[in-house]
Write a protein that holds these residues in place. Structure first.
Motif, PDB file in Angstrom:
ATOM      1  N   ARG A  70     -22.669  43.132  29.084  1.00  0.00           N
ATOM      2  CA  ARG A  70     -21.118  43.594  28.631  1.00  0.00           C
ATOM      3  C   ARG A  70     -20.230  42.625  30.437  1.00  0.00           C
ATOM      4  N   MET A  71     -21.205  43.358  30.960  1.00  0.00           N
ATOM      5  CA  MET A  71     -20.483  43.207  32.335  1.00  0.00           C
ATOM      6  C   MET A  71     -20.787  41.156  32.106  1.00  0.00           C
ATOM      7  N   GLN A  72     -21.882  40.588  31.654  1.00  0.00           N
ATOM      8  CA  GLN A  72     -21.659  39.262  31.606  1.00  0.00           C
ATOM      9  C   GLN A  72     -21.337  38.125  30.757  1.00  0.00           C
ATOM     10  N   SER A  73     -20.352  39.927  29.668  1.00  0.00           N
ATOM     11  CA  SER A  73     -20.031  38.621  28.903  1.00  0.00           C
ATOM     12  C   SER A  73     -18.879  38.638  29.373  1.00  0.00           C
ATOM     13  N   SER A  74     -18.091  39.477  30.002  1.00  0.00           N
ATOM     14  CA  SER A  74     -16.557  39.357  30.835  1.00  0.00           C
ATOM     15  C   SER A  74     -16.544  38.678  31.907  1.00  0.00           C
ATOM     16  N   GLU A  75     -17.704  37.806  32.531  1.00  0.00           N
ATOM     17  CA  GLU A  75     -17.648  37.026  33.801  1.00  0.00           C
ATOM     18  C   GLU A  75     -17.170  35.642  32.824  1.00  0.00           C
ATOM     19  N   THR A  76     -17.901  35.821  31.711  1.00  0.00           N
ATOM     20  CA  THR A  76     -17.193  34.542  31.062  1.00  0.00           C
ATOM     21  C   THR A  76     -16.095  34.424  30.311  1.00  0.00           C
ATOM     22  N   VAL A  77     -15.116  35.298  30.844  1.00  0.00           N
ATOM     23  CA  VAL A  77     -13.950  35.023  29.703  1.00  0.00           C
ATOM     24  C   VAL A  77     -12.910  33.638  30.720  1.00  0.00           C
TER      25      VAL A  77
END
Length: 131
Positions: A74-81
């Protein structure tokens, strides 16, 4: 080989307790470093617990591992926003909203092709000379 698995178990304990201590004392934010330490520690405990037949510990650490893994994903996906194309308008309390003024300037610019000429406000020196 038995010694290696014991070392793994103790390393897992140190990783999880160090991460918890660091977050609790405010030395570390509950971010990637915290989750990676929990992930490593839980894997070490799973290995150690399996070899010792400590099934409650194994099940607990499988859950611990899954929680940390999901948090990292989830942290990784929120960084790519993607960043918004236009910054959001911020209206500070007590500061007049100038969007109406900007709309007029943009309309004049669109119609005439240039910015409107606004006379400069008289300075203190100008008012003294006029007097």
């Amino acid at each position: 080989m038995e010694l290696l698995w014991e070392i793994a178990g103790w390393a897992g304990a140190v990783a999880i307790l160090s991460a918890y201590l660091s977050v609790s004392m405010g030395w570390l934010k509950a971010g990637k470093g915290f989750q990676m330490a929990n992930l490593f520690g839980s894997v070490a405990f799973i290995i150690n617990g399996t070899l010792h037949g400590a099934w409650p510990s194994v099940v607990t650490n499988v859950a611990w591992f899954l929680i940390s893994a999901v948090a990292l994903v989830r942290m990784q996906s929120s960084e790519t926003v993607a960043e918004p194309a236009e910054p959001a308008h911020v209206q500070y309390p007590g500061v007049p909203d100038s969007t109406g003024q900007m709309a007029v300037i943009e309309a004049v610019e669109a119609l005439t092709g240039s910015l409107p000429v606004v006379p400069a406000a008289p300075s203190a020196a100008d008012t003294r000379l006029a007097a």
